[in-house]
Design a protein around this motif. Structure first.
Motif, PDB file in Angstrom:
ATOM      1  N   MET A   1      49.004  56.341 -14.274  1.00 34.64           N
ATOM      2  CA  MET A   1      50.429  55.605 -15.008  1.00 34.64           C
ATOM      3  C   MET A   1      50.934  54.987 -14.314  1.00 34.64           C
ATOM      4  O   MET A   1      51.198  53.729 -14.524  1.00 34.64           O
ATOM      5  CB  MET A   1      51.130  56.735 -15.723  1.00 34.64           C
ATOM      6  N   GLU A   2      51.497  55.554 -13.070  1.00 33.48           N
ATOM      7  CA  GLU A   2      52.362  54.634 -12.160  1.00 33.48           C
ATOM      8  C   GLU A   2      51.521  53.400 -11.650  1.00 33.48           C
ATOM      9  O   GLU A   2      52.173  52.244 -11.550  1.00 33.48           O
ATOM     10  CB  GLU A   2      52.830  55.434 -11.203  1.00 33.48           C
ATOM     11  N   ARG A   3      50.132  53.504 -11.520  1.00 36.62           N
ATOM     12  CA  ARG A   3      49.542  52.582 -10.851  1.00 36.62           C
ATOM     13  C   ARG A   3      49.215  51.547 -12.086  1.00 36.62           C
ATOM     14  O   ARG A   3      49.344  50.189 -11.794  1.00 36.62           O
ATOM     15  CB  ARG A   3      47.969  53.041 -10.516  1.00 36.62           C
TER      16      ARG A   3
ATOM     17  N   LEU B   1      49.926  46.191 -14.416  1.00 29.72           N
ATOM     18  CA  LEU B   1      50.476  45.302 -15.419  1.00 29.72           C
ATOM     19  C   LEU B   1      51.610  44.400 -15.219  1.00 29.72           C
ATOM     20  O   LEU B   1      51.457  43.338 -15.376  1.00 29.72           O
ATOM     21  CB  LEU B   1      50.841  46.097 -16.606  1.00 29.72           C
ATOM     22  N   SER B   2      52.472  45.015 -14.210  1.00 23.40           N
ATOM     23  CA  SER B   2      53.589  43.976 -13.953  1.00 23.40           C
ATOM     24  C   SER B   2      53.119  42.779 -13.154  1.00 23.40           C
ATOM     25  O   SER B   2      53.387  41.754 -13.251  1.00 23.40           O
ATOM     26  CB  SER B   2      54.881  44.773 -13.688  1.00 23.40           C
ATOM     27  N   THR B   3      52.201  43.127 -11.931  1.00 24.94           N
ATOM     28  CA  THR B   3      51.731  42.446 -11.033  1.00 24.94           C
ATOM     29  C   THR B   3      50.835  41.328 -11.912  1.00 24.94           C
ATOM     30  O   THR B   3      50.806  40.293 -11.679  1.00 24.94           O
ATOM     31  CB  THR B   3      50.890  42.980  -9.940  1.00 24.94           C
ATOM     32  N   GLY B   4      50.046  42.040 -12.609  1.00 26.79           N
ATOM     33  CA  GLY B   4      49.231  40.755 -13.390  1.00 26.79           C
ATOM     34  C   GLY B   4      50.071  40.037 -14.530  1.00 26.79           C
ATOM     35  O   GLY B   4      49.572  38.839 -14.264  1.00 26.79           O
ATOM     36  N   LEU B   5      51.373  40.304 -14.878  1.00 28.73           N
ATOM     37  CA  LEU B   5      51.791  39.285 -15.735  1.00 28.73           C
ATOM     38  C   LEU B   5      52.412  38.156 -14.923  1.00 28.73           C
ATOM     39  O   LEU B   5      52.277  37.120 -14.981  1.00 28.73           O
ATOM     40  CB  LEU B   5      53.151  40.026 -16.072  1.00 28.73           C
TER      41      LEU B   5
END
Ligand SMILES: Nc1ncnc2c1ncn2[C@@H]1O[C@H](COP(=O)(O)OP(=O)(O)O)[C@@H](O)[C@H]1O
Ligand SMILES: [Mg+2]
Lengths: 292, 251
Positions: free
Chosen positions: A1-3, A8-12
């Motif tokens: 989940m943390e990963r 997701l945030s880095t991907g954005l």
């Protein structure tokens, strides 16, 4: 989940850079009805210049401004000095010239600056924030997101709210009619190239600190992924470029994080194929053909 | 052959004299001459291929003239689109030539967009849209409108610059009776405002309704001119439209 949250945030943030570069391809496609296959090579030239400015003692911000200016100038030179002279009836001559330009630019950069990777330092920390024990975006990622949002918002305002934007769109949709109505269409095409090249230069500048550093091929993968995103989005849709750019960025980051970096291009290809099977013109394409 | 309308004071708004245009071996216009005065409506009629659109193109500098001249307000017609706009010349295109992906309002703003768009520009655009019954669809994409409304958008775009000379290429083409009536009222209002109107049209009732004078072209030559009534009775005109029942001039 943390990963997942981290990826997701880095991907954005990666997706924001992709969206910017995809937008640059959409802008030039609208202006010239051609995909600029030289965009990657053209985009790294201003980054080299910006790095030279920064290492000569200029600030990051000065380098950024110089990159935008050099990008715009290069776009104008390539359009006026090269592509305008190429027959436009079919796309092939333009593509061949663009591929030739890629070779010249990449070889020229290697000759002038050397072929090695040059490390590029980000202007902000790249260590992720820690939010309640979960690592999310780094300050640099946040910076990238803000810059991308500001530039895309600015471009949206330019195109939709100004008389120049109206002329740019009119010239792109119906050049012949626009000319009869007093729009200086060749100038609009050049301006489209300038906006596009400056946007691509910015995307490349934002990209290099997160990658291996700067070399003549530093934006090649960015181009491939952004081109896929632009096509998924409909190739002449700025909204499509934004949505698909973010989606491809998240996809690439997730696949890289959970599987391997080698699987990422495959994932992009699968996405591209799937979308084109369902919607051959891309997700946000407008159906009407361009009128004369 | 030259025909001159009511000589007002000053030069006519449009003066075409000795105009000859050739395409390769084809003589599309041969020594064509006529004038349109301020406030006057002149209809250019003739069979398909007679050279009507070519007259418009010559006035707008889109085809090279072999001989003759075009004067707007006494001055040689400017060759560039921006020069023509500044000289007060507007035209509609034989097709619609709308920007389907732009809104109705944006379509109408394009001819004004050479400079920064001001509140005055917006007001002028909204005024002309309202006058043509398009106020409610200003924000709709032009491509989404039915044909008669699209036709009115094209007219609005030509009127928004407040032209002194308006060139209309087949403005009634494809319209029904009610729309043609509205168009005729619009043309009359525009001419009453002092604008010179030159229109190409096949629809005889419409031409009779709005035109002060009619110039008949055939094979690139002016074969007749006069009031709509005079032209209808002209044997040369019947000859040109051979086989067409009297009163119905066909394309
Ligand atoms: N750009 C062009 N090149 C070659 N021939 C043309 C061109 N424009 C018009 N013509 C020819 O000139 C003649 C007059 O055409 P046009 O002015 O379009 O007629 P109209 O509008 O009266 O139907 C026609 O024979 C047409 O084929
Ligand atoms: Mg015609």
């Amino acid at each position: 989940m943390e990963r997942l949250v981290f990826l997701l945030s880095t991907g954005l943030a990666r997706g924001a850079v992709l969206a910017l570069f995809a937008l640059s391809l959409v802008i030039v496609y609208r202006a010239a009805r051609a995909v600029n296959f030289a965009q990657a090579a053209m985009a790294v030239v201003p980054v080299y210049v910006a790095l030279a400015v920064t290492s000569a003692g200029g600030s990051f911000w000065l380098g950024l401004a110089v990159a935008l200016a050099v990008g715009a100038l290069l776009g104008a030179v390539v359009e006026r000095g090269l592509l305008r002279l190429v027959p436009q009836e079919t796309p092939l001559p333009g593509i061949i010239v663009a591929v030739g330009l890629v070779m010249v630019l990449q070889a020229g950069l290697a000759m002038v600056f050397g072929p090695d990777h040059r490390p590029v330092h980000a202007p902000f920390s790249q260590r992720p924030f820690d939010v309640g024990g979960v690592s999310v975006l780094s300050p640099y990622d946040l910076f990238v997101l803000v810059v991308a949002a500001v530039v895309m918002g600015g471009l949206a305002l330019l195109f939709s709210r100004t008389s120049l934007g109206l002329r740019l769109r009119a010239a792109a949709f119906a050049p012949e009619t626009s000319r009869l109505l007093g729009v200086r269409v060749p100038r609009m095409v050049t301006l489209g190239w300038m906006l596009s090249s400056a946007t691509a230069a910015l995307a490349a500048l934002l990209l290099v600190p997160t990658g291996l550093g700067l070399d003549p091929h530093a934006a090649d993968v960015l181009f491939v992924n952004a081109f896929a995103a632009a096509v998924v989005g409909g190739l002449d849709s700025p909204v499509g470029a934004l949505v698909a750019g973010l989606a491809v960025g998240v996809l690439v980051t997730l696949v890289t994080g959970y599987a391997s970096a080698a699987a990422a291009p495959l994932a992009v290809l699968v996405l591209l194929t799937a979308v084109l099977l369902v919607r051959p013109h891309g997700l946000f394409a407008t159906r009407e053909a361009r009128t004369a | 052959m030259t025909t001159t309308g009511s000589t007002a004071d000053g030069p006519p708004r449009l003066e075409v004299a000795g105009l000859t245009v050739t395409f390769g071996g084809l003589t599309a216009l041969d020594d064509v001459g006529f004038t349109v005065a301020d406030g006057e409506t002149v209809a250019l009629i003739g069979p398909n291929g007679a050279g009507k659109t070519t007259v418009f193109n010559a006035v707008c500098g889109l085809v090279r003239t072999r001989r003759g001249e075009v004067r707007v307000g006494g001055e040689p017609a400017p060759p560039s689109a921006t020069g023509l706009l500044r000289a007060g010349v507007s035209r509609t295109l034989q097709g619609l030539g709308l920007f389907d992906r732009l809104t109705v309002l944006e379509n109408v703003l394009v001819p004004l967009s050479g400079t920064r768009l001001t509140g005055d520009h917006l007001a002028a655009a909204h005024e002309v849209l309202a006058a043509l019954g398009l106020g409610a669809v200003a924000a709709v994409r032009a491509g989404a409108l039915p044909y008669p409304e699209r036709k009115r958008v094209a007219l609005a775009r030509a009127l928004v610059t407040r032209p002194r000379l308006l060139l209309l290429d087949e403005p009634a083409g494809g319209l029904g009776a009610a729309d043609i009536d509205q168009l005729a009222r619009t043309v009359r209002t525009v001419a009453d405002g002092g604008c010179a109107v030159l229109l190409v049209e096949h629809h005889v009732d419409f031409v009779t309704d709005v035109a002060d004078r009619v110039v008949v072209l055939d094979l690139g030559r002016v074969i007749a001119c006069g009031t709509p009534g005079e032209v209808r009775r002209d044997p040369a005109v019947e000859e040109a439209y051979l086989g067409v029942p009297a009163g119905e001039v066909r394309p």
